[in-house]
Motif scaffolding. Structure first.
Motif, short mmCIF file in Angstrom:
data_model
loop_
_atom_site.label_atom_id
_atom_site.label_comp_id
_atom_site.label_asym_id
_atom_site.label_seq_id
_atom_site.Cartn_x
_atom_site.Cartn_y
_atom_site.Cartn_z
N GLN B 237 2.25 9.98 16.88
CA GLN B 237 1.61 10.03 15.55
C GLN B 237 2.67 10.21 14.46
OE1 GLN B 237 -1.63 9.53 14.57
NE2 GLN B 237 -0.72 9.66 12.53
N MET B 251 7.95 -1.84 0.69
CA MET B 251 7.09 -2.51 -0.29
C MET B 251 7.42 -2.05 -1.71
SD MET B 251 3.41 -2.98 1.49
CE MET B 251 2.74 -3.56 -0.01
N PHE B 258 11.08 -7.24 -7.49
CA PHE B 258 10.40 -8.42 -8.02
C PHE B 258 10.01 -8.22 -9.48
CE2 PHE B 258 6.75 -11.21 -8.71
CZ PHE B 258 7.33 -12.42 -8.37
N ILE B 262 10.83 -10.95 -12.28
CA ILE B 262 9.81 -11.72 -13.01
C ILE B 262 9.92 -11.49 -14.51
CG2 ILE B 262 7.92 -10.04 -12.83
CD1 ILE B 262 6.07 -12.39 -12.36
N TRP B 265 13.10 -13.41 -15.55
CA TRP B 265 12.88 -14.85 -15.38
C TRP B 265 11.92 -15.39 -16.44
CZ3 TRP B 265 8.81 -18.12 -14.39
CH2 TRP B 265 9.14 -19.41 -13.93
N SER B 266 10.86 -14.63 -16.74
CA SER B 266 9.88 -15.10 -17.72
C SER B 266 10.47 -15.15 -19.12
CB SER B 266 8.66 -14.18 -17.74
OG SER B 266 8.09 -14.10 -16.47
N ARG B 310 3.80 3.08 16.62
CA ARG B 310 3.51 4.19 17.53
C ARG B 310 4.46 4.23 18.72
NH1 ARG B 310 -1.21 6.67 16.01
NH2 ARG B 310 -1.10 8.04 17.80
#
Lengths: 177, 386
Positions: B237, B251, B258, B262, B265-266, B310
């Motif tokens: 666990q 993440m 990112f 972005i 880049w924009s 696990r």
């Protein structure tokens, strides 16, 4: 007129006894059975030999559908439906499409989880025979219940009752259909 | 139990030292051959291992604030990780010597011709850079000493003996740490391209370091619980939790990286876009693609599955992979800054040198050696929570 039997229900006082009962019943050859507990018990899943849920596959499919929908929507808008030059950037400005694609992936996956889960659980279910046992109310407080269903091919009222009693439950009762 | 573990730790420590010494010898040979390249690769190695030291500090303070079984399992590792700070200070010294070849803004003749750099010179100047570095290390060292003290009190008086003390250090400590780690990332890496700026840069540096730290600590816990005295002491666990946190930090890293891409880049503004123009041309676009696929996409898909988290023998492989990919990401962030000639025209190839591998291994060997030394100083048993 006697009502048909749904199964036999045994009540236990601790989670360990419940897990042990599930293992013993599985070893005895019973398959159609379920356990009811006021709190999640991780071992129950293994003790009852519940097969892995197909839910993740549905969620993956939903997520991929959302991804295709998000990217497809923006590609269709900016390349076909309404091509428009924004500050000289290419029509296929995929980096700026990523946030929407990501959001729709999460949204579709989330909604798929909800809908599939409700369907796999057989909800909504306004009636279930186990509630015919008066003491079953405590399954949401402090009682641990184990029910072997009459549909099980090995089910025999007399022998199954003896088997459940051998597990030393605090109570065994017949569940009416 | 800690005594029984000692031979196992000694074994790793000796091996790490051998790797470190061989690596240092190779890196020193590189210094003789190509001084310019040596400092570039050395900075990459320094930033990589500094990320683990600072990641340990940040995660340790985070654990003191929020608790959780994951933190109990890796707490001794995190504490030992923070105590590598003196070593990192020694490792900083070559950068002070290499400033002139690393940072464009140290050249008086360049600044004299450049209005932007003249305006920035109140911050970007040699003395300021060195004084700030010392201040960063002093502040980090102070925080680490307080946390160390709280940990000792807990060993003597039990968990509740210093819980509120540790929280009183950690709450302001986290704020201060994030602020000065942001400044440090500006000084040490962002100022390689002194005209360019990004406000999310510090967070990318901090989160990336925390990710490397999670991967490293999973490897440490896996190694410890493989040895007989500690076998089975960490449940599947807890490995699941650690895997989830590594997944979440990956993440988070992807999200902030990112976001930076972005927005720049924009807008496509000349003073900002140069950063990505260098990193998405001249072969670096393939490195960027590899970072996206192998740093983010592959670990993302692997860590989605429950059984990979696990089972420690699978999770540790993903963690090793993650540590390698962290180096690739930093290579992509740091190296293109040097990949242009005097007029700022990008070189038409990826500026890879064998020192980019040798220097991180050299510093890593010494770092792990020092880490093991720190790990042995205290009990390996995690503190019980009651």
């Amino acid at each position: 007129m006697t009502k048909p039997l749904y199964g036999l229900m045994a009540e236990f006082e601790t989670a360990d006894e419940l897990v042990h009962a599930c293992e013993a019943a599985h070893a005895e050859g019973y398959r159609k059975m379920d356990a009811y507990s006021p709190l999640p018990i991780e071992e129950l899943h293994h003790a009852l030999h519940i097969p892995d849920t197909p839910l993740p596959k549905f969620v993956l499919a939903g997520g991929l559908a959302g991804m295709v929908a998000g990217m497809g929507l923006l590609q269709w808008i900016s390349n076909i439906a309404y091509p428009y030059n924004v500050g000289g950037r290419p029509l296929n400005s995929w980096p700026s499409f990523i946030p929407i694609t990501f959001e729709l992936t999460v949204l579709f996956a989330g909604l798929t989880t909800l809908v599939t889960l409700v369907m796999l659980c057989g909800l909504p279910m306004p009636y279930h025979p186990v509630f015919n046992v008066p003491r079953f109310k405590s399954a949401s407080r402090d009682g641990f219940f184990f029910c072997i269903e009459a549909e099980d091919p090995r089910f025999d009222l007399q022998r199954t009752k003896e088997f459940l009693n051998s597990l030393r439950p605090s109570d065994v009762s017949e569940v009416e259909q | 139990m800690t005594e029984a573990m000692r031979p196992h730790l000694d074994r790793v420590q000796t091996r790490a030292l051998i790797v470190g010494i061989v690596g240092i010898a190779a890196t020193a040979a590189g210094l003789m051959m190509n001084q310019e390249q040596f400092f570039r690769s050395y900075l990459l190695a320094f930033v990589y291992w500094m990320g683990v030291t600072l990641g340990s500090l940040g995660l340790l303070m985070l654990h003191h604030m929020v608790g959780g079984g994951w933190g109990v399992a890796i707490r001794r590792g995190l504490e030992a990780g923070t105590r590598t700070l003196p070593l990192m200070f020694v490792f900083f010294i070559p950068i002070a010597f290499g400033m002139h070849s690393l940072y464009e803004w140290t050249h008086a003749d360049v600044v004299a011709k450049d209005t932007v750099l003249q305006h920035k010179s109140a911050f970007l100047n040699t003395n300021g850079f060195l004084i700030r570095a010392v201040v960063y290390f002093v502040v980090w060292g102070f925080l680490i000493m307080r946390l160390h003290k709280g940990s000792s009190i807990q060993e003597a008086k039990g968990y509740w003996g210093a819980r509120s003390f540790l929280q009183r250090v950690s709450a302001p400590g986290l704020i201060v740490h994030v602020l000065i780690a942001t400044l440090a990332s500006v000084d040490w890496i962002m100022s390689l391209e002194p005209h360019w700026f990004s406000t999310v840069y510090g967070i990318i540096f901090i989160v990336g370091g925390a990710l490397t730290t999670f991967a490293f600590m999973i490897i440490v816990v896996r190694f410890l619980t493989q040895q007989a005295p500690m076998e089975g002491m960490v449940s599947s666990q807890t490995f699941h939790d650690l895997g989830n946190l590594m997944f979440a930090f990956n993440m988070f890293w992807a999200y902030v990286s990112f976001s930076q891409l972005i927005i720049i880049w924009s807008a496509n503004l000349p003073e900002e876009i140069t950063y990505y123009a260098k990193r998405l041309n001249g072969g670096y676009e393939y490195v960027a693609l590899a970072v996206f696929l192998f740093h983010f996409a592959v670990p993302f898909l692997l860590l989605l599955l429950r059984k990979h988290k696990r089972q420690p023998q699978i999770l540790v492989k993903i963690a090793v992979w993650m540590m390698l990919m962290r180096l690739l990401d930093l290579f992509w962030v740091i190296t293109p800054a040097f990949g242009h000639d005097k007029d700022g025209v990008p070189m038409p190839h990826v500026n890879f040198h064998w020192l980019d591998i040798a220097a991180p291994i050299a510093l890593g060997g010494i770092w792990v050696w020092f880490f093991m030394m720190q790990l042995k100083k205290r009990s390996l048993e995690p503190l019980p929570v009651s």
